[in-house]
Motif scaffolding. Structure first.
Motif, PDB file in Angstrom:
ATOM      1  N   GLY A  84       7.739 -24.549  52.537  1.00 14.93           N
ATOM      2  CA  GLY A  84       7.266 -23.339  51.876  1.00 14.93           C
ATOM      3  C   GLY A  84       5.766 -23.342  51.725  1.00 14.93           C
ATOM      4  O   GLY A  84       5.078 -24.306  52.061  1.00 14.93           O
ATOM      5  N   ILE A  85       5.254 -22.225  51.221  1.00 21.93           N
ATOM      6  CA  ILE A  85       3.830 -22.034  51.019  1.00 21.93           C
ATOM      7  C   ILE A  85       3.523 -22.127  49.528  1.00 21.93           C
ATOM      8  O   ILE A  85       4.187 -21.508  48.705  1.00 21.93           O
ATOM      9  CB  ILE A  85       3.366 -20.668  51.545  1.00 21.93           C
ATOM     10  CG1 ILE A  85       3.704 -20.515  53.039  1.00 21.93           C
ATOM     11  CG2 ILE A  85       1.870 -20.485  51.312  1.00 21.93           C
ATOM     12  CD1 ILE A  85       2.956 -21.456  53.941  1.00 21.93           C
ATOM     13  N   ILE A  86       2.523 -22.932  49.201  1.00 24.80           N
ATOM     14  CA  ILE A  86       2.022 -23.039  47.832  1.00 24.80           C
ATOM     15  C   ILE A  86       0.704 -22.272  47.791  1.00 24.80           C
ATOM     16  O   ILE A  86      -0.240 -22.617  48.507  1.00 24.80           O
ATOM     17  CB  ILE A  86       1.783 -24.501  47.437  1.00 24.80           C
ATOM     18  CG1 ILE A  86       2.942 -25.394  47.888  1.00 24.80           C
ATOM     19  CG2 ILE A  86       1.561 -24.639  45.939  1.00 24.80           C
ATOM     20  CD1 ILE A  86       2.586 -26.862  47.897  1.00 24.80           C
ATOM     21  N   LYS A  87       0.640 -21.236  46.965  1.00 22.58           N
ATOM     22  CA  LYS A  87      -0.543 -20.384  46.907  1.00 22.58           C
ATOM     23  C   LYS A  87      -1.325 -20.617  45.620  1.00 22.58           C
ATOM     24  O   LYS A  87      -0.854 -21.292  44.706  1.00 22.58           O
ATOM     25  CB  LYS A  87      -0.116 -18.915  47.009  1.00 22.58           C
ATOM     26  CG  LYS A  87       0.600 -18.562  48.301  1.00 22.58           C
ATOM     27  CD  LYS A  87       1.000 -17.097  48.317  1.00 22.58           C
ATOM     28  CE  LYS A  87       1.727 -16.735  49.605  1.00 22.58           C
ATOM     29  NZ  LYS A  87       2.152 -15.310  49.629  1.00 22.58           N
ATOM     30  N   ALA A  88      -2.527 -20.034  45.567  1.00 24.99           N
ATOM     31  CA  ALA A  88      -3.336 -20.123  44.357  1.00 24.99           C
ATOM     32  C   ALA A  88      -2.524 -19.611  43.172  1.00 24.99           C
ATOM     33  O   ALA A  88      -1.884 -18.562  43.251  1.00 24.99           O
ATOM     34  CB  ALA A  88      -4.615 -19.313  44.514  1.00 24.99           C
ATOM     35  N   GLY A  89      -2.530 -20.365  42.089  1.00 23.41           N
ATOM     36  CA  GLY A  89      -1.724 -20.035  40.927  1.00 23.41           C
ATOM     37  C   GLY A  89      -0.388 -20.742  40.904  1.00 23.41           C
ATOM     38  O   GLY A  89       0.327 -20.714  39.899  1.00 23.41           O
ATOM     39  N   ASP A  90      -0.032 -21.399  42.031  1.00 28.55           N
ATOM     40  CA  ASP A  90       1.214 -22.154  42.103  1.00 28.55           C
ATOM     41  C   ASP A  90       0.976 -23.611  41.734  1.00 28.55           C
ATOM     42  O   ASP A  90      -0.109 -24.166  41.957  1.00 28.55           O
ATOM     43  CB  ASP A  90       1.795 -22.131  43.520  1.00 28.55           C
ATOM     44  CG  ASP A  90       2.330 -20.766  43.931  1.00 28.55           C
ATOM     45  OD1 ASP A  90       2.487 -19.903  43.053  1.00 28.55           O
ATOM     46  OD2 ASP A  90       2.589 -20.584  45.132  1.00 28.55           O
ATOM     47  N   VAL A  91       2.012 -24.229  41.191  1.00 31.23           N
ATOM     48  CA  VAL A  91       2.011 -25.668  40.916  1.00 31.23           C
ATOM     49  C   VAL A  91       3.248 -26.254  41.588  1.00 31.23           C
ATOM     50  O   VAL A  91       4.346 -25.708  41.477  1.00 31.23           O
ATOM     51  CB  VAL A  91       2.028 -25.964  39.409  1.00 31.23           C
ATOM     52  CG1 VAL A  91       2.049 -27.475  39.159  1.00 31.23           C
ATOM     53  CG2 VAL A  91       0.816 -25.328  38.723  1.00 31.23           C
ATOM     54  N   GLN A  92       3.059 -27.369  42.276  1.00 35.64           N
ATOM     55  CA  GLN A  92       4.158 -28.051  42.963  1.00 35.64           C
ATOM     56  C   GLN A  92       4.331 -29.439  42.365  1.00 35.64           C
ATOM     57  O   GLN A  92       3.333 -30.116  42.064  1.00 35.64           O
ATOM     58  CB  GLN A  92       3.838 -28.182  44.448  1.00 35.64           C
ATOM     59  CG  GLN A  92       4.826 -29.013  45.261  1.00 35.64           C
ATOM     60  CD  GLN A  92       4.151 -29.661  46.453  1.00 35.64           C
ATOM     61  OE1 GLN A  92       3.431 -30.642  46.328  1.00 35.64           O
ATOM     62  NE2 GLN A  92       4.370 -29.092  47.634  1.00 35.64           N
ATOM     63  N   PRO A 129      14.697 -38.625  45.272  1.00 34.64           N
ATOM     64  CA  PRO A 129      13.544 -37.736  45.444  1.00 34.64           C
ATOM     65  C   PRO A 129      13.890 -36.287  45.070  1.00 34.64           C
ATOM     66  O   PRO A 129      15.022 -35.842  45.260  1.00 34.64           O
ATOM     67  CB  PRO A 129      13.216 -37.867  46.934  1.00 34.64           C
ATOM     68  CG  PRO A 129      13.723 -39.225  47.306  1.00 34.64           C
ATOM     69  CD  PRO A 129      14.974 -39.406  46.493  1.00 34.64           C
ATOM     70  N   ARG A 130      12.877 -35.579  44.557  1.00 34.81           N
ATOM     71  CA  ARG A 130      13.108 -34.216  44.062  1.00 34.81           C
ATOM     72  C   ARG A 130      11.837 -33.399  44.258  1.00 34.81           C
ATOM     73  O   ARG A 130      10.721 -33.924  44.185  1.00 34.81           O
ATOM     74  CB  ARG A 130      13.465 -34.286  42.575  1.00 34.81           C
ATOM     75  CG  ARG A 130      13.761 -32.960  41.901  1.00 34.81           C
ATOM     76  CD  ARG A 130      14.022 -33.190  40.410  1.00 34.81           C
ATOM     77  NE  ARG A 130      12.863 -33.829  39.794  1.00 34.81           N
ATOM     78  CZ  ARG A 130      11.832 -33.167  39.284  1.00 34.81           C
ATOM     79  NH1 ARG A 130      11.801 -31.838  39.322  1.00 34.81           N
ATOM     80  NH2 ARG A 130      10.837 -33.820  38.735  1.00 34.81           N
ATOM     81  N   TYR A 131      12.003 -32.090  44.486  1.00 33.10           N
ATOM     82  CA  TYR A 131      10.882 -31.180  44.745  1.00 33.10           C
ATOM     83  C   TYR A 131      11.089 -29.891  43.963  1.00 33.10           C
ATOM     84  O   TYR A 131      12.210 -29.403  43.831  1.00 33.10           O
ATOM     85  CB  TYR A 131      10.794 -30.866  46.241  1.00 33.10           C
ATOM     86  CG  TYR A 131       9.792 -29.803  46.604  1.00 33.10           C
ATOM     87  CD1 TYR A 131       8.481 -30.146  46.919  1.00 33.10           C
ATOM     88  CD2 TYR A 131      10.132 -28.450  46.623  1.00 33.10           C
ATOM     89  CE1 TYR A 131       7.545 -29.171  47.250  1.00 33.10           C
ATOM     90  CE2 TYR A 131       9.209 -27.478  46.947  1.00 33.10           C
ATOM     91  CZ  TYR A 131       7.921 -27.842  47.262  1.00 33.10           C
ATOM     92  OH  TYR A 131       7.013 -26.877  47.587  1.00 33.10           O
ATOM     93  N   ASP A 132       9.984 -29.326  43.458  1.00 34.64           N
ATOM     94  CA  ASP A 132      10.064 -28.017  42.794  1.00 34.64           C
ATOM     95  C   ASP A 132       8.666 -27.396  42.796  1.00 34.64           C
ATOM     96  O   ASP A 132       7.657 -28.098  42.929  1.00 34.64           O
ATOM     97  CB  ASP A 132      10.578 -28.175  41.365  1.00 34.64           C
ATOM     98  CG  ASP A 132      11.129 -26.874  40.773  1.00 34.64           C
ATOM     99  OD1 ASP A 132      11.169 -25.850  41.511  1.00 34.64           O
ATOM    100  OD2 ASP A 132      11.528 -26.890  39.604  1.00 34.64           O
ATOM    101  N   GLN A 133       8.602 -26.096  42.662  1.00 37.75           N
ATOM    102  CA  GLN A 133       7.326 -25.421  42.506  1.00 37.75           C
ATOM    103  C   GLN A 133       7.521 -24.154  41.691  1.00 37.75           C
ATOM    104  O   GLN A 133       8.622 -23.604  41.608  1.00 37.75           O
ATOM    105  CB  GLN A 133       6.666 -25.098  43.851  1.00 37.75           C
ATOM    106  CG  GLN A 133       7.293 -23.976  44.653  1.00 37.75           C
ATOM    107  CD  GLN A 133       6.537 -23.725  45.951  1.00 37.75           C
ATOM    108  OE1 GLN A 133       6.596 -24.516  46.897  1.00 37.75           O
ATOM    109  NE2 GLN A 133       5.835 -22.600  46.024  1.00 37.75           N
ATOM    110  N   LYS A 134       6.416 -23.690  41.090  1.00 32.62           N
ATOM    111  CA  LYS A 134       6.498 -22.527  40.219  1.00 32.62           C
ATOM    112  C   LYS A 134       5.148 -21.814  40.204  1.00 32.62           C
ATOM    113  O   LYS A 134       4.095 -22.460  40.302  1.00 32.62           O
ATOM    114  CB  LYS A 134       6.876 -22.965  38.799  1.00 32.62           C
ATOM    115  CG  LYS A 134       7.269 -21.831  37.854  1.00 32.62           C
ATOM    116  CD  LYS A 134       7.741 -22.407  36.517  1.00 32.62           C
ATOM    117  CE  LYS A 134       8.253 -21.320  35.596  1.00 32.62           C
ATOM    118  NZ  LYS A 134       9.473 -20.668  36.122  1.00 32.62           N
TER     119      LYS A 134
END
Length: 238
Positions: A84-92, A129-134
């Motif tokens: 996926g794409i992490i954009k400005a304002g996103d936290v991963q 292992p685990r991944y998330d973003q918001k």
């Protein structure tokens, strides 16, 4: 109260063309025995990644990794099947746990990326292992801190495998406030993203930082419009 001040200009630096990186703690070519960590906070890299470039597939294990995109975007892929794409304002966030491979790449043809990569030691080793973003870009309220990451699972924040709290806020000039430690015994690493402020008795300008510990609270006074990131962490590595 004890403090440690890290001036922006005293950070480690590496320029390989497509990547220009500032290191708050020892990392890669930068080695300083006095700057290896702040409690469980191990890495805070302030990265510039040129358009069309990035980090190829590489491994991590037993580290809690956070990426905050300040400008531009990053494309993430990992061995867990996430893309996926992490954009400005996103936290991963990514718990590397027993081991994970991932890559981060600036997919833009015309825009550079500025991002922070932050590592903290895990509370429990060898987890799955685990991944998330918001996205938090629309969550900020002027002159207040917004919690980005918490040790408590919630729909409003991200979660890490460690008793750490990440908070960020945008403040007008002339604001005075007290930051109280959310978890007793924790310390706080305060990184001034933009502006100028007096924090725990130290004068900070853009990209300066101060670590504050052995206290329940400390004062923040903004001298100009400021953006502040606070990383609250346990001071002892288990």
């Amino acid at each position: 109260m004890k403090t440690v001040f890290h001036a922006a200009g005293e950070r480690g630096y590496n320029d390989i063309g497509w990547l220009k990186a500032n290191f708050s703690f020892s990392f890669g070519p930068f080695r300083d025995e006095k700057r290896t960590n702040f409690g469980v906070l191990r890495v805070l890299n302030d990265d510039f990644i040129a358009r069309g470039n990035g980090f190829g597939r590489h491994p991590h294990d037993n580290m809690e990794i956070t990426t905050i995109v300040l400008e531009g975007a990053l494309e993430h892929q990992d061995s867990m099947g996430n893309k996926g794409i992490i954009k400005a304002g996103d936290v991963q966030v990514m718990s590397a746990g027993t081991g994970v491979f991932h890559s981060e790449y600036n997919p833009s043809e015309n825009e550079d990326t500025k991002s922070l990569q932050i590592w903290v030691f895990p509370k429990v080793r060898n987890i799955q292992p685990r991944y998330d973003q918001k996205h938090f870009g629309d969550k900020f309220i002027q002159n207040q801190f917004t919690t980005l990451i918490s040790p408590v699972k919630s729909e409003d924040t991200l979660w890490l495998n460690q008793d750490t709290i990440f908070s960020q806020g945008n403040f007008d000039a002339g604001k005075q406030l007290i930051y109280s430690m959310i978890t007793p015994g924790n310390g706080a690493y305060v990184f001034l993203l933009e502006g100028s402020a007096k924090i725990a008795g130290h004068d900070l300008n853009k990209r300066d930082a101060v670590g504050v510990y052995e206290t329940d609270a400390f004062a923040i006074e903004t001298n100009s419009e400021s953006r502040i990131l606070i990383i609250e962490v346990p001071m002892f590595i288990s």
